[in-house]
Structure formats: C-alpha cells, structure tokens
Design a protein around this motif. Structure first.
Motif, PDB file in Angstrom:
ATOM      1  N   ARG A  67       0.796  -1.512   0.077  1.00 46.56           N
ATOM      2  CA  ARG A  67       0.114   0.353   0.074  1.00 46.56           C
ATOM      3  C   ARG A  67       0.940   1.259  -0.335  1.00 46.56           C
ATOM      4  O   ARG A  67       0.775   2.094  -1.217  1.00 46.56           O
ATOM      5  N   MET A  68       2.149   1.789   1.216  1.00 46.21           N
ATOM      6  CA  MET A  68       2.893   2.462   0.843  1.00 46.21           C
ATOM      7  C   MET A  68       3.400   2.822  -1.186  1.00 46.21           C
ATOM      8  O   MET A  68       3.294   4.006  -0.876  1.00 46.21           O
ATOM      9  N   LYS A  69       4.168   1.873  -0.902  1.00 51.72           N
ATOM     10  CA  LYS A  69       4.582   2.011  -2.593  1.00 51.72           C
ATOM     11  C   LYS A  69       3.428   2.472  -3.547  1.00 51.72           C
ATOM     12  O   LYS A  69       3.523   3.142  -4.544  1.00 51.72           O
ATOM     13  N   ALA A  70       2.428   1.631  -3.508  1.00 55.21           N
ATOM     14  CA  ALA A  70       0.575   2.056  -4.559  1.00 55.21           C
ATOM     15  C   ALA A  70       1.233   3.464  -4.246  1.00 55.21           C
ATOM     16  O   ALA A  70       0.395   4.372  -5.369  1.00 55.21           O
ATOM     17  N   ILE A  71       0.704   4.217  -2.828  1.00 52.29           N
ATOM     18  CA  ILE A  71       0.700   5.189  -3.024  1.00 52.29           C
ATOM     19  C   ILE A  71       2.110   5.945  -3.731  1.00 52.29           C
ATOM     20  O   ILE A  71       1.107   8.045  -3.848  1.00 52.29           O
ATOM     21  N   GLY A  72       3.239   5.510  -3.099  1.00 48.18           N
ATOM     22  CA  GLY A  72       4.278   6.423  -4.026  1.00 48.18           C
ATOM     23  C   GLY A  72       4.168   6.031  -5.755  1.00 48.18           C
ATOM     24  O   GLY A  72       4.420   7.452  -6.068  1.00 48.18           O
ATOM     25  N   MET A  73       4.189   5.025  -6.183  1.00 51.56           N
ATOM     26  CA  MET A  73       3.549   5.341  -7.954  1.00 51.56           C
ATOM     27  C   MET A  73       2.370   5.801  -8.099  1.00 51.56           C
ATOM     28  O   MET A  73       2.545   6.385  -9.246  1.00 51.56           O
ATOM     29  N   THR A  74       1.208   6.148  -6.829  1.00 52.34           N
ATOM     30  CA  THR A  74       0.255   7.511  -7.511  1.00 52.34           C
ATOM     31  C   THR A  74       0.867   8.532  -7.595  1.00 52.34           C
ATOM     32  O   THR A  74       0.211   9.310  -8.232  1.00 52.34           O
ATOM     33  N   PHE A  75       1.434   8.868  -6.616  1.00 52.29           N
ATOM     34  CA  PHE A  75       2.361  10.292  -6.897  1.00 52.29           C
ATOM     35  C   PHE A  75       3.349  10.625  -8.636  1.00 52.29           C
ATOM     36  O   PHE A  75       2.694  11.705  -8.613  1.00 52.29           O
ATOM     37  N   ILE A  76       3.404   9.561  -8.737  1.00 53.32           N
ATOM     38  CA  ILE A  76       4.124   9.549  -9.190  1.00 53.32           C
ATOM     39  C   ILE A  76       2.946   9.761 -10.968  1.00 53.32           C
ATOM     40  O   ILE A  76       3.449  10.290 -12.501  1.00 53.32           O
ATOM     41  N   LEU A  77       1.702   9.067 -11.215  1.00 54.37           N
ATOM     42  CA  LEU A  77       1.024   9.565 -12.177  1.00 54.37           C
ATOM     43  C   LEU A  77       0.234  11.074 -12.028  1.00 54.37           C
ATOM     44  O   LEU A  77       0.301  11.425 -12.853  1.00 54.37           O
ATOM     45  N   VAL A  78       0.143  10.795 -10.889  1.00 57.57           N
ATOM     46  CA  VAL A  78      -0.172  12.315 -10.309  1.00 57.57           C
ATOM     47  C   VAL A  78       0.891  13.677 -11.727  1.00 57.57           C
ATOM     48  O   VAL A  78       0.806  14.591 -11.976  1.00 57.57           O
ATOM     49  N   TRP A  79       2.333  13.016 -10.524  1.00 55.77           N
ATOM     50  CA  TRP A  79       3.533  14.787 -11.576  1.00 55.77           C
ATOM     51  C   TRP A  79       3.274  13.600 -12.849  1.00 55.77           C
ATOM     52  O   TRP A  79       3.471  15.114 -13.751  1.00 55.77           O
ATOM     53  N   ILE A  80       3.097  13.040 -13.551  1.00 58.00           N
ATOM     54  CA  ILE A  80       2.735  13.240 -15.422  1.00 58.00           C
ATOM     55  C   ILE A  80       2.017  13.719 -15.818  1.00 58.00           C
ATOM     56  O   ILE A  80       1.786  14.707 -16.871  1.00 58.00           O
ATOM     57  N   PHE A  81       0.730  13.727 -15.047  1.00 60.99           N
ATOM     58  CA  PHE A  81      -0.310  15.268 -15.342  1.00 60.99           C
ATOM     59  C   PHE A  81      -0.052  16.175 -15.647  1.00 60.99           C
ATOM     60  O   PHE A  81      -0.167  17.497 -16.078  1.00 60.99           O
ATOM     61  N   LEU A  82       0.461  16.446 -14.585  1.00 59.50           N
ATOM     62  CA  LEU A  82       1.184  17.871 -13.996  1.00 59.50           C
ATOM     63  C   LEU A  82       2.094  18.653 -14.447  1.00 59.50           C
ATOM     64  O   LEU A  82       1.702  19.160 -14.715  1.00 59.50           O
ATOM     65  N   PHE A  83       2.773  17.980 -14.891  1.00 60.14           N
ATOM     66  CA  PHE A  83       3.964  18.255 -15.765  1.00 60.14           C
ATOM     67  C   PHE A  83       3.032  18.922 -17.445  1.00 60.14           C
ATOM     68  O   PHE A  83       3.643  19.022 -18.066  1.00 60.14           O
ATOM     69  N   LEU A  84       2.455  17.294 -17.337  1.00 59.03           N
ATOM     70  CA  LEU A  84       1.956  17.690 -19.399  1.00 59.03           C
ATOM     71  C   LEU A  84       1.326  18.876 -19.283  1.00 59.03           C
ATOM     72  O   LEU A  84       0.823  20.001 -20.292  1.00 59.03           O
ATOM     73  N   ILE A  85       0.295  19.311 -17.909  1.00 54.80           N
ATOM     74  CA  ILE A  85      -0.524  20.663 -17.935  1.00 54.80           C
ATOM     75  C   ILE A  85       0.994  21.407 -18.146  1.00 54.80           C
ATOM     76  O   ILE A  85       0.211  22.667 -18.845  1.00 54.80           O
ATOM     77  N   LEU A  86       1.485  22.090 -16.851  1.00 56.58           N
ATOM     78  CA  LEU A  86       2.485  22.693 -17.236  1.00 56.58           C
ATOM     79  C   LEU A  86       3.324  23.140 -17.884  1.00 56.58           C
ATOM     80  O   LEU A  86       3.730  24.279 -18.803  1.00 56.58           O
ATOM     81  N   VAL A  87       4.391  22.040 -19.103  1.00 63.15           N
ATOM     82  CA  VAL A  87       4.419  22.334 -19.839  1.00 63.15           C
ATOM     83  C   VAL A  87       4.153  22.398 -21.557  1.00 63.15           C
ATOM     84  O   VAL A  87       4.168  22.753 -21.833  1.00 63.15           O
ATOM     85  N   PRO A  88       3.379  20.703 -22.097  1.00 62.18           N
ATOM     86  CA  PRO A  88       3.062  21.067 -23.663  1.00 62.18           C
ATOM     87  C   PRO A  88       1.251  22.037 -23.271  1.00 62.18           C
ATOM     88  O   PRO A  88       1.605  22.138 -24.892  1.00 62.18           O
ATOM     89  N   VAL A  89       0.834  21.791 -22.457  1.00 61.79           N
ATOM     90  CA  VAL A  89      -0.253  22.853 -22.851  1.00 61.79           C
ATOM     91  C   VAL A  89       0.125  24.058 -22.111  1.00 61.79           C
ATOM     92  O   VAL A  89       0.376  24.669 -23.530  1.00 61.79           O
ATOM     93  N   TYR A  90       0.152  24.235 -20.791  1.00 61.94           N
ATOM     94  CA  TYR A  90       0.517  26.165 -19.905  1.00 61.94           C
ATOM     95  C   TYR A  90       1.335  26.354 -20.818  1.00 61.94           C
ATOM     96  O   TYR A  90       1.743  28.006 -20.312  1.00 61.94           O
ATOM     97  N   GLY A  91       2.330  25.609 -21.506  1.00 60.17           N
ATOM     98  CA  GLY A  91       4.167  26.516 -21.342  1.00 60.17           C
ATOM     99  C   GLY A  91       4.222  27.596 -22.102  1.00 60.17           C
ATOM    100  O   GLY A  91       4.390  28.702 -21.778  1.00 60.17           O
TER     101      GLY A  91
END
Length: 285
Positions: free
Chosen positions: A122-146
């Motif tokens: 469960r702890m590892k799953a939560i850490g992996m969810t942070f990775i997924l959130v980071w991917i989405f936020l990166f896509l928002i900040l760089v290719p879309v909102y850059g």
C-alpha cells in the motif's frame, strides 16, 4: 531486421500466455475505479496553485479520445483546498492508489515472485500514484500551459531577446521532452512495481514499447470511435462509459504486455549470467 522479427515473435508468444487473458482485465478494473478520483485530485491541486482548469481540460482533450475526455471533465472540481476538501481528496488519493496497487499485484504475477505484506504494498502504491499525478501535472505545465507561462515571463523579463531564444527552443523540444518524460516515468513504474529488485536496463524495451503503443493505440482508437463506432446504438446514454472501459482495457493490456516483455528480458539476462558463471567456473578448474 532479425532483432525486430525476434522481438515481434516474442510479443506474439507473450500474448498467447494464460495470464494475458486475466491480468489486463484486473488492472483495467482498478484503474477505472481510480482514474476519476485521480483526475479530480489533480483538478483540486491545479486550483490550489492557480493553474486554470482549462489547461487540464486541454490535456485531457488532446491526449484522450474525445468522449472519454468529456466524461472525465465532469469530475474536475473548482473548489480550492480547504480542510474538508483535503480530507475528501485524501480519501480519493487512497482510492486512486488501488490502480497502482493492482500494478504491483500484476507485476508480481508476471515475474512469479511472492508479494510483500499488505502495508508495504500500500505504501508503494501511494508512491506510484504520486508518479501518475506528476505525469499529469507535467503535461499541464509544459506542453499545454507552457506558452502562457512564457507570455507571463515576457511581460516581466528585462532581456526579451534571451526569452525569445529560450521560447523558440522550447517550441522545438516541448513534445520530444514530453514523450521522454512519459517514457521515463513508465520505466520507473516498471522498475518499482515488482516486490523485488529489478534492474533498470531490463525494463527499457518494455517501457519504450508501452510509450509508443499507448500513443498509437490512443490515436487509432480516437479515429475509430470518431468515424466508425456506433456504441450509442447499443448502449444509449452509457456509451461514454463503455468507451472509457474499452480504452482503459486497451491501455492496460499494453501496459501488462510491456511488463511481460521486461520479465522475459530479466529471465534471459539471468540465464546468460548463470551460463557465464558456469563457464568461468569450468575455466578456473
């Protein structure tokens, strides 16, 4: 050419395995349960940092089939993070971790290894969810909102020439960088998902295969549902949900297939290392 032919033969042999009939469906089920709270969580974070939700909308509309994006956009909230919203989204985050938890279980099945205890997973799953959130936020900040970020920088920067040069470079590299970032994060998920140490280099082929296949599969599926599919004839008002389920299943199948490719590479490398050790021992004797 022989390497390419050998790779596709390996893929076909993996598809024929019994676990490929079960594991993608299991992963898709938990991803469907987790994707809506995940998108809602990202929307709340975006609001907290004054990122227009239109940027998130643009990411979804540009990366997902249209009907799927429209369905997910209804889950995005404009509420800012207060205590009640924080508690709600903490619960949503734990629910979203079911998707990554299923990735862990799936990888353990493919690598034929024993799972760690529930708390560690469960702890590892939560850490992996942070990775997924980071991917989405990166896509928002760089290719879309850059572009908008650069417009703000231009208004306040003293050296406009330097900003223009950086902006031109950004226009050239933003999409290649986005693909590389998605690839590296998929590779990271492949490395950390199994409950044993996985060598990073054994996940390269699978991560590259998954990244390219996700892009191609989404484009082909978008074209298909836009031109040929008539889900509304059979499913009526729930046709968007059916499209979401089918799209998630396709991506899950590709993800599991990439993981199986990695497991095959790990097994081949272990066999080669064992053979080298036996050879060295014989030579010493």
């Amino acid at each position: 050419m022989e390497q390419v032919t050998g790779f596709f033969k390996k893929v076909i042999s993996i598809i024929a395995k019994p676990e490929m009939r079960v594991l993608p469906g299991q992963l898709a089920f938990f991803l469907v349960l987790s994707i809506i709270p995940l998108i809602a969580l990202i929307g709340a974070i975006a609001s907290r940092f004054s990122i227009p939700l239109e940027a998130l909308n643009d990411v979804l509309l540009s990366t997902l089939p249209g009907t799927i994006a429209e369905l997910l956009l209804t889950t995005v909230t404009r509420d800012t993070l207060n205590f009640n919203i924080f508690v709600f989204f903490l619960s949503a985050f734990l629910l979203a971790s079911n998707g990554t938890h299923s990735m862990i279980i799936t990888s353990n099945e493919i690598y034929k290894i024993k799972s760690d205890n529930v708390l560690k997973r469960r702890m590892k799953a939560i850490g992996m969810t942070f990775i997924l959130v980071w991917i989405f936020l990166f896509l928002i900040l760089v290719p879309v909102y850059g572009d908008t970020i650069f417009e703000i920088i231009k208004e306040t920067a003293k050296n406009q020439t330097l900003v223009d040069i950086i902006y031109r470079i950004y226009q050239i590299i933003k999409y290649p960088i986005s693909i590389v970032v998605v690839y590296l994060n998929i590779k990271l998920l492949y490395v950390v998902a199994p409950d044993k140490k996985i060598r990073s280099k054994t996940t390269t082929k699978g991560a590259l295969f998954t990244t390219i296949s996700w892009i191609l599969a989404t484009e082909i599926y978008t074209f298909y549902i836009g031109r040929f599919s008539k889900y509304d004839i059979f499913y009526g008002s729930i046709s968007n949900i059916v499209i979401l389920l089918l799209w998630i299943y396709i991506l899950s199948y590709i993800f599991v297939l990439g993981m199986a490719i990695n497991a095959g590479n790990t097994k081949e490398e272990d066999i080669e290392r064992t053979g080298m050790l036996l050879t060295n021992n014989k030579n010493k004797k």
